[in-house]
Scaffold this motif. Structure first.
Motif, short mmCIF file in Angstrom:
data_model
loop_
_atom_site.label_atom_id
_atom_site.label_comp_id
_atom_site.label_asym_id
_atom_site.label_seq_id
_atom_site.Cartn_x
_atom_site.Cartn_y
_atom_site.Cartn_z
N ASP A 219 17.47 -37.29 48.49
CA ASP A 219 16.68 -37.53 47.33
C ASP A 219 17.34 -38.48 46.42
N VAL A 220 17.03 -39.72 46.50
CA VAL A 220 17.71 -40.92 45.82
C VAL A 220 17.72 -41.01 44.37
N LYS A 221 16.80 -40.04 43.95
CA LYS A 221 16.96 -40.01 42.40
C LYS A 221 17.62 -38.65 41.79
N SER A 222 18.27 -38.01 42.83
CA SER A 222 19.16 -36.99 42.33
C SER A 222 20.32 -37.26 41.77
N PRO A 223 21.05 -36.62 40.95
CA PRO A 223 22.37 -37.06 40.32
C PRO A 223 23.36 -36.53 41.30
N LEU A 224 22.96 -35.61 42.49
CA LEU A 224 23.72 -35.34 43.49
C LEU A 224 23.86 -36.67 44.39
N PHE A 225 23.04 -37.54 44.52
CA PHE A 225 22.88 -38.61 45.27
C PHE A 225 23.88 -39.79 44.49
N SER A 226 23.74 -39.92 43.25
CA SER A 226 24.47 -41.14 42.26
C SER A 226 24.73 -40.69 41.09
N PRO A 227 25.64 -40.97 40.41
CA PRO A 227 25.80 -40.82 39.12
C PRO A 227 24.97 -41.45 38.11
N PHE A 228 24.46 -42.68 38.72
CA PHE A 228 23.48 -43.35 37.86
C PHE A 228 22.00 -42.44 37.61
N ASN A 229 22.11 -41.37 38.33
CA ASN A 229 20.77 -40.43 38.05
C ASN A 229 20.90 -39.47 36.99
N SER A 230 22.27 -39.33 36.58
CA SER A 230 22.59 -38.22 35.56
C SER A 230 21.53 -38.64 34.25
N ARG A 231 21.47 -37.47 33.50
CA ARG A 231 20.59 -37.77 32.38
C ARG A 231 21.48 -38.48 31.07
N THR A 232 22.71 -38.29 31.20
CA THR A 232 23.47 -39.32 30.45
C THR A 232 24.69 -39.89 31.22
N PRO A 233 24.20 -40.76 31.97
CA PRO A 233 25.24 -41.32 33.05
C PRO A 233 26.51 -42.09 32.47
N HIS A 234 27.67 -41.97 32.96
CA HIS A 234 28.84 -42.87 32.68
C HIS A 234 29.45 -42.50 31.35
#
Length: 309
Positions: A219-234
């Motif tokens: 699921d490319v929109k999951s936070p387990l795929f990328s930190p860019f998908n976190s609700r508050t990334p970075h």
């Protein structure tokens, strides 16, 4: 022979080859020890690890940082031997306990299993560091290369989002896959060019990335795929060292990641190698590491707040 049997044979052959590469590193330093163990994960799986650490002194002369490293291999290959070269160097140079960690592989174990394994492994090590002779308050770094670099970036964000204790003190993210077209933030879309510019690079092509994505089935929109998908990334992450190759199809994933971190107040250090493709300092770079080795050591020294070598 079934596809599954062929895949298992390939992985076994790769591990045997990796052990041969390790033998070319020379004998283990007299002040180090290595051993294999396993981490019990919540679903009953035992994740293999390789521990590299200074030999015991009684009492230890200093608190030992904990460095956790995840291997590459496109989420479908790789093993605990992969990170032995930097692991040994980190252990002897910094007096660190280094854990080379693994995760279940695709296609047998599709997303989110590999990422969940990485997170569960990190949680276990955070709570049981003393079992391995480490003291995370002296330094708690998570890192990795390629797929392992993706893992490192993902679990670093999760550690902040889920309030991991003790907290990470640094992150080492090497040649990661962090972005696909659908999740590139609008402000960075014009920067995300390497997927096209370097699409035919022989070390890793765009078609290979597409195959990796198909095999992992994330699921490319999951936070387990990328930190860019976190609700508050970075925001609120520990210091992060990143390295990318200028000719790598994934070059701009790392460059954009570093920019996003820096713009959110995270301390960053990045090395960009204009003439390299998808390359990092591992057992596979024996005899041809160039500046990868020294710069990686400098990056880890920076993460451990010890200046530069």
């Amino acid at each position: 022979m079934s596809q599954h049997q062929a895949l298992q044979q390939m992985r076994l052959a790769r591990r045997q080859n990796d052990l041969q590469l390790i033998s070319r590193l020379g004998p283990l330093h007299a002040n180090l020890e290595e051993y294999y163990s396993a981490i019990p994960l919540p679903d009953g799986h035992n994740a293999e690890i390789k521990v590299i650490r200074p030999k015991e002194t009684s009492p230890p002369s200093a608190a030992r940082p904990l460095i956790v490293l995840f291997h590459g291999g496109g989420f479908s290959a790789g093993n605990v031997e992969y990170m032995t070269r930097p692991g040994r160097e980190f252990a002897i140079e910094f007096g660190a306990v280094v854990v080379s960690a693994t995760y279940r592989l695709a296609p047998e174990h599709k997303f989110p299993v590999p990422m969940q394994d990485a997170w569960d492994t990190l949680v276990y090590l955070a709570g049981n560091a003393a079992q391995f002779g480490a003291e995370p308050t002296a330094g708690f770094i998570v890192g990795g290369v390629s797929a392992g670099g993706t893992m490192a970036a993902v679990v670093t964000q999760l550690a902040r989002d889920r309030n991991l204790q003790p907290p990470l003190t640094g992150s080492f993210v090497s040649i990661p896959l962090l972005l696909v077209k659908d999740i590139v933030p609008a402000q960075y879309k014009k920067m995300w060019r390497s997927m096209d510019e370097n699409k035919n690079n022989p070390t890793l092509s765009r078609d290979t990335i597409k195959n990796i994505i198909r095999t992992l089935a994330p699921d490319v929109k999951s936070p387990l795929f990328s930190p860019f998908n976190s609700r508050t990334p970075h925001y609120g992450l520990p210091p992060t060292y990143i390295h990318v190759g200028g000719l790598d199809v994934l070059r701009d994933d790392g460059i954009i990641f570093e920019k996003a971190l820096r713009e959110n107040g995270v301390k960053t250090k990045i090395d960009v190698y204009p003439d390299l493709g998808h390359a990092a300092w591992t057992i596979y770079s024996v005899g041809s590491s160039g500046q990868l080795g020294p710069n990686t050591m400098n990056g880890m020294k920076w993460l451990l707040n010890r200046g530069t070598i």
